[in-house]
Every structure is written in structure tokens, then in C-alpha cells.
Design a protein around this motif. Structure first.
Motif, short mmCIF file in Angstrom:
data_model
loop_
_atom_site.label_atom_id
_atom_site.label_comp_id
_atom_site.label_asym_id
_atom_site.label_seq_id
_atom_site.Cartn_x
_atom_site.Cartn_y
_atom_site.Cartn_z
N THR A 201 -79.84 -69.01 1.95
CA THR A 201 -80.93 -68.35 2.69
C THR A 201 -81.57 -69.25 3.73
O THR A 201 -81.62 -70.48 3.60
CB THR A 201 -82.05 -67.86 1.75
OG1 THR A 201 -82.72 -68.99 1.18
CG2 THR A 201 -81.51 -66.95 0.67
N ILE A 202 -82.04 -68.56 4.76
CA ILE A 202 -83.03 -69.10 5.69
C ILE A 202 -84.30 -68.39 5.29
O ILE A 202 -84.47 -67.19 5.56
CB ILE A 202 -82.62 -68.79 7.15
CG1 ILE A 202 -81.35 -69.57 7.52
CG2 ILE A 202 -83.77 -69.09 8.10
CD1 ILE A 202 -80.76 -69.21 8.87
N VAL B 83 -85.26 -72.03 12.45
CA VAL B 83 -84.23 -72.75 13.23
C VAL B 83 -83.91 -74.08 12.55
O VAL B 83 -82.75 -74.51 12.51
CB VAL B 83 -84.69 -72.94 14.69
CG1 VAL B 83 -83.79 -73.93 15.42
CG2 VAL B 83 -84.70 -71.60 15.42
N GLN B 84 -84.94 -74.74 11.99
CA GLN B 84 -84.69 -75.99 11.25
C GLN B 84 -83.72 -75.74 10.10
O GLN B 84 -82.83 -76.56 9.82
CB GLN B 84 -86.00 -76.53 10.65
CG GLN B 84 -86.84 -77.31 11.63
CD GLN B 84 -88.13 -77.82 10.97
OE1 GLN B 84 -88.43 -77.50 9.81
NE2 GLN B 84 -88.89 -78.59 11.71
N GLY C 65 -88.10 -61.22 7.68
CA GLY C 65 -87.65 -61.07 9.08
C GLY C 65 -88.55 -61.67 10.13
O GLY C 65 -88.22 -61.62 11.33
N ASP C 66 -89.69 -62.26 9.75
CA ASP C 66 -90.63 -62.73 10.77
C ASP C 66 -90.06 -63.73 11.78
O ASP C 66 -90.50 -63.75 12.93
CB ASP C 66 -91.90 -63.29 10.12
CG ASP C 66 -92.89 -62.18 9.73
OD1 ASP C 66 -92.84 -61.10 10.37
OD2 ASP C 66 -93.68 -62.39 8.80
N PRO C 67 -89.08 -64.57 11.41
CA PRO C 67 -88.52 -65.47 12.43
C PRO C 67 -87.78 -64.76 13.57
O PRO C 67 -87.51 -65.37 14.60
CB PRO C 67 -87.55 -66.36 11.63
CG PRO C 67 -88.07 -66.33 10.24
CD PRO C 67 -88.59 -64.93 10.06
N GLN D 122 -75.61 -67.10 16.41
CA GLN D 122 -75.85 -68.42 15.82
C GLN D 122 -75.27 -68.55 14.40
O GLN D 122 -75.37 -69.60 13.79
CB GLN D 122 -77.36 -68.71 15.77
CG GLN D 122 -77.98 -68.92 17.15
CD GLN D 122 -77.43 -70.17 17.84
OE1 GLN D 122 -77.18 -71.19 17.20
NE2 GLN D 122 -77.21 -70.07 19.15
N GLY D 123 -74.74 -67.45 13.86
CA GLY D 123 -74.07 -67.54 12.55
C GLY D 123 -74.67 -66.69 11.46
O GLY D 123 -74.09 -66.58 10.37
N LEU D 124 -75.85 -66.10 11.71
CA LEU D 124 -76.46 -65.26 10.67
C LEU D 124 -75.57 -64.05 10.41
O LEU D 124 -75.05 -63.44 11.36
CB LEU D 124 -77.85 -64.80 11.13
CG LEU D 124 -78.71 -64.15 10.04
CD1 LEU D 124 -79.18 -65.20 9.02
CD2 LEU D 124 -79.93 -63.44 10.65
N ARG D 125 -75.39 -63.70 9.13
CA ARG D 125 -74.56 -62.55 8.81
C ARG D 125 -75.30 -61.50 7.98
O ARG D 125 -74.83 -60.36 7.87
CB ARG D 125 -73.29 -63.00 8.05
CG ARG D 125 -72.32 -63.78 8.94
CD ARG D 125 -71.74 -62.89 10.04
NE ARG D 125 -70.86 -63.57 10.98
CZ ARG D 125 -71.28 -64.10 12.14
NH1 ARG D 125 -72.57 -64.03 12.51
NH2 ARG D 125 -70.43 -64.69 12.96
N ILE D 126 -76.43 -61.88 7.38
CA ILE D 126 -77.18 -60.94 6.53
C ILE D 126 -78.67 -61.09 6.86
O ILE D 126 -79.17 -62.21 6.98
CB ILE D 126 -76.96 -61.26 5.03
CG1 ILE D 126 -75.46 -61.31 4.68
CG2 ILE D 126 -77.68 -60.23 4.15
CD1 ILE D 126 -75.15 -61.85 3.30
#
Ligand SMILES: [Zn+2]
Length: 347
Positions: free
Chosen positions: A63-64, A89-90, A132-134, A147-151
Motif C-alpha cells: 500500500t501507499i 509520492v515518498q 484517495g486524497d493523494p 507511475q505504477g499504481l494498479r489498484i
């Protein structure tokens, strides 16, 4: 593909634990236990890269996840969308760095999935944003995908997009727009933490692949954090998959009130939640593992058989000894998540 005994786990907060709790993902959980200063609040660590390798947990939805500054939440947390974005992003960069140093492989395509499964000891990470706030504006989902996010899970607590756990409510205007943009992307929608009202609206607006990465059954634990039978049926009708969480208060109702005794919960309770979803579905295709290990709780709050993430394989024995045929056990341990990834990831 070399898939014997391979496990896929649909939810682990690896970046948060590393960047915010300063745990070293490269150490075994046993060593992190000796070093962790946050055990009283977050529990004793159960996840380290060597434990994933040992347990053959080869694919993890990493997770991010960044916390909003709600009462009682410690810094660092976010007060504005821009702060949420910067923290996210970090975490994205953290995973990219792990991959660039060869510790993990980011699973961006079906080819990546195959190459991870072909190489014993290789751990693949599928990036999952929780809350989802980011995402600064709905059309930014396409940049996150690039950038690579898939979910994407729009909710945690409530966000700018949707109602969430202990914070009911409908999709906001931005949330409805987010669903339309998601529908144009190949992102998977994760509805864990979403409020009931937002959930049913989201399913109407979003035509793509839907999962609950880490949610149990409200039939046994009646809080808004778990899924009602109606929600489970709606996910099944969309060919969705639900990841079972290995957090004792999510498995046994009243566990905390009864004194938080680890031995009171076993993998049999996990099987009970899994069986309930299978009973509603009439098959075993819609449930998997979303352990959430080290997701704000530690070994003190996992089922008695689970000491580290390397013990996830014991769930296969628990399923078998409760009458699940081998083929169905494999589905829960990896096959059902594989189906979701194979149909959603680009070639
Ligand atoms: Zn969560």
C-alpha cells in the motif's frame, strides 16, 4: 510458471511501516521486534522481506497509505491534499527504490507477474493506494497509473471522494468524477473501507474490476468496516474478490472487550469468514487473503497460529482440514487474486 505453494497477499502497509514507523523491511520480523520502539501502539512486527521469502508469499499488494490528521492520529499526517500527495509520492519512491536495488520487483504487467512467479525467492509488489486524497484531481489517476499504481481504494476514513470507515456518506461530486476517470483507466477499484452508500454508488458508476483488498464479513463482526451480505453479493456479481483480514477484532466479535487474548482466535475463524463468502457465492472464486499484517496491529492481534507472515501457508492446512478441496484451497491462497491480476494488468 513455478507456482507450487505460492501465496498472494492482497494487503500489506510496507511503505508506511518503513517510512513512518522506521521499521527495516529487509530485516526478519524477529529482528524488527527487538528494535521497534512503537510496539505498544502498533504491536510487534510480523512482516519482513525474509519472512515473505520464507513463507513463499510471492506477490503482495503493497500500500501507499497516508493518514489524515484526525484526532488521536500522530504526526506525520496530512491536513491538505498537497500534503497527502507529497507523503504518497515518498511511499511510491520507496517501493521504486526497493525495486531498483533488486529487493522486490514491481508488478506492472502480466509479464512481470509471470517473471516473479518463475523465479523462486523473488517478491513482487502490486501498488495499491489506500485512501484517495493523494489523487489531487480525478484525472490524475492516469498519471498515478503511469507511475505504477494498479489498484485504488478511494476511502479509508472519509476522503474528498467518498465516505469511509466510521465516516458514512455518499460519493462527493469529485468522487463521482473519480469513478468516471477510473472507468477510462485499467486501475482496479478497491472498495475496502468504503461506506455502504458510496460503495453502491461506485459500483453503478465504475464498470471495471472491483475488489475488497482487506475486509471480513459483517455477519460475524457487525461494524461498518466489514462487508454486509448485500455488499458481498454485489461484489460476487461483478466477479470481485475479497481478501480475508488476519486481525483478531475483525475475526471474532468482541475480542478486545473480552481482553484481547491471542489464543481465543484461530485460523478456524478465518475459515469461517471465508466459508461465509463461499456460501453466498455458491463457489470458492471470490475470496482470497488480504492479511493486513502490521497494518496498525502486530503479532498480539493475529490468530494464534500466526507468528509472522511466513505462517500464512498454515491457512491452506486450515482450509483443507475444514473440507476445502485442494483446487479451492489454491484458489484462496493465490488463484483468485491471479484471476483479478491477469484480467486487469496490461500485457
Ligand atoms: Zn486498511
Amino acid at each position: 510458471m513455478q507456482t507450487a505453494n505460492v501465496i498472494i497477499d492482497g494487503h500489506e502497509d510496507i511503505a508506511f511501516n518503513s517510512l513512518i514507523l522506521h521499521r527495516d523491511f529487509l530485516l526478519p520480523a524477529y529482528e524488527s521486534r527487538l528494535k521497534s520502539s512503537d510496539v505498544r501502539k502498533n504491536g510487534s512486527p510480523t512482516v519482513g522481506l525474509p519472512d515473505l521469502v520464507k513463507g513463499n508469499v510471492r506477490i503482495v499488494f503493497g500500500t501507499i497509505w497516508v493518514p489524515p490528521c484526525l484526532p488521536g492520529v500522530e504526526e506525520p499526517c496530512y491536513r491538505t491534499p498537497n500534503e497527502a500527495y507529497a507523503m504518497a509520492v515518498q511511499q511510491l519512491d520507496y517501493y521504486k527504490d526497493l525495486a531498483s536495488r533488486g529487493h522486490v520487483k514491481l508488478v506492472l504487467t502480466r509479464g512481470d507477474l509471470e517473471s516473479v512467479l518463475d523465479k523462486a525467492g523473488q517478491i513482487g509488489i502490486v501498488l495499491l493506494m489506500e485512501g484517495g486524497d493523494p489523487v489531487l484531481s480525478p484525472e490524475d489517476v492516469h498519471e498515478w497509473y503511469a507511475q505504477g499504481l494498479r489498484i485504488l481504494a478511494p476511502s479509508w476514513h472519509g476522503t474528498r471522494y467518498a465516505g469511509g470507515t466510521h465516516n458514512p456518506g455518499p460519493l462527493t461530486d469529485a468522487g463521482r468524477e473519480l469513478m468516471r476517470e477510473l472507468g477510462k483507466s485499467h486501475l482496479i477499484l478497491d472498495i475496502s473501507h468504503m461506506s455502504d452508500e458510496s460503495f453502491f454508488q461506485a459500483l453503478k458508476l465504475f464498470p471495471g474490476t472491483v475488489i475488497a483488498s482487506h475486509s471480513n464479513c459483517r455477519a460475524f463482526v457487525p461494524t461498518d468496516r466489514q462487508l454486509s451480505d448485500e455488499m458481498i453479493r454485489a461484489l460476487i456479481s461483478r466477479d470481485g474478490v475479497i481478501g480475508a483480514v488476519l486481525n483478531n477484532p475483525f475475526l471474532l466479535n468482541g475480542w478486545r472487550e473480552a481482553g484481547s487474548v491471542k489464543s481465543q482466535v484461530t485460523l478456524g475463524h478465518v475459515v469461517q469468514h471465508i466459508r461465509h463468502i463461499c456460501d453466498l457465492a455458491g463457489d470458492t472464486r471470490h475470496v482470497a487473503i488480504g492479511s493486513d499484517l502490521d497494518g496498525g496491529f502486530g503479532v498480539e492481534s493475529t490468530p494464534s497460529e500466526v507468528d509472522t507472515v511466513a505462517d500464512l501457508g498454515k491457512l491452506a492446512f486450515a482450509l483443507s482440514s475444514n473440507g476445502f478441496p485442494d483446487e479451492d484451497v489454491i484458489g484462496v491462497m493465490r488463484g483468485n487474486w491471479m484471476r483479478i491480476l491477469e484480467k486487469s494488468l496490461p500485457a
